[in-house]
Design an enzyme around this catalytic site. Structure first.
Site: not given
Length: 309
Positions: A174, A178
């Site tokens: 993640y 991002k």
């Protein structure tokens, strides 16, 4: 008096729940016609049967209040389905003006335990999903600009995370996705500026289906400090003509606070006293530097009040 986004057409991905839903409702409230995109899978890890119902419900909610909206249930991580999403907005509204990328999933695990599929699936939905829609929206704006012989109107708002800014031990997939989204945003901002298009990224902190175990519910009266409603107004602003000079920026937003994040700056510089550095010289200057700074690597994040999660 006209609304800020009146006459504009927008696409919001991951718009059936949480942040995406709040953003779609806000864009509609400000006057935009909205395509509500959501694959409709119930699991925050991308599991479960896809369903049209969640996106249809948000579109119906917008229409009930007098707005214009339609639903799209395609998977934005699929290149052709992302193309169909952008084409739907153009066919139905005559053009696309605003793209808000929000769709994402979580498959958390420590880096030493993560499977290949857990890595690939999160990168696919977040980073590739952002790229796919941006690819087709940017081509649309470029073609319109060339045909008109002048810049056109275009806004991209991408969703990054504080997991990229300050680290997140159990989310290497993640956090990497991002971070990649920020790189995609700044590159896109530079490439599309001459066509009249801006691209910015936000790091929202909100209590949603994806963060319910990180941000427990609160029982205090009034607006939840971590409600997605705190994030949506910034997205509405970045989508508006008022934000014409805001391009390639990263903004943190939550609970009535907006912070503009500076691009990385050089903290210190050391020049070799010879043709190139030796191990001993690097040991002397770098080891001492980190001893002096006491490992204050996350100083910028701490100033913002961010926490590594």
């Amino acid at each position: 008096m006209s609304l800020p986004l009146e006459g504009l057409a927008a696409v919001v991905t991951g718009a059936a729940r949480g942040l995406g839903r709040a953003e779609a409702l806000e864009l509609a409230r400000l006057g935009a016609a909205v395509v509500v995109n959501d694959h409709g899978q119930p699991g925050r890890d991308g599991s479960g049967e896809a369903s049209a119902a969640p996106a249809e419900e948000v579109a119906a909610e917008i229409r009930k209040t007098g707005g214009t909206a339609l639903a799209h249930t395609g998977d934005v991580a699929d290149f052709q389905q992302a193309r169909a999403l952008v084409e739907l907005a153009i066919e139905e509204f005559g053009k696309l003006d605003v793209l808000v990328n929000n769709a994402g999933i979580l498959r958390d695990r420590m880096v030493f335990s993560m499977t290949e599929d857990e890595w690939d699936s999160v990168i696919r939905v977040h980073l590739k999903g952002h790229f796919n829609t941006t690819r087709f929206a940017s081509a649309h704006w470029r073609e319109r600009s060339k045909a008109a012989g002048r810049p056109v109107y275009g806004r991209i708002v991408n969703t990054s995370s504080e997991a990229f800014l300050a680290g997140s031990a159990g989310q290497p997939n993640y956090a990497a996705a991002k971070g990649g989204i920020v790189g995609l945003t700044t590159s896109t901002a530079l490439a599309l500026a001459k066509y009249g298009v801006t691209a910015n990224a936000i790091c929202p902190r909100a209590r949603t289906r994806m963060t319910e175990d990180v941000f427990p519910d609160v029982s205090d009266s009034g607006l939840d400090p971590l409600a997605p409603d705190h994030v949506a107004p910034l997205v509405g602003y970045l989508a508006s003509p008022a934000a014409a000079r805001v391009n390639g920026q990263l903004l943190v937003v939550h609970g009535g606070m907006v912070a503009i994040v500076e691009r990385p700056r050089v903290q210190a510089q050391f020049d070799s006293k010879q043709e190139t550095f030796s191990y001993g010289e690097l040991d002397a200057v770098l080891t001492q530097h980190y001893a002096d700074t006491k490992g204050e690597t996350f100083a910028a994040a701490e100033v913002l009040g961010l926490k590594r999660r």
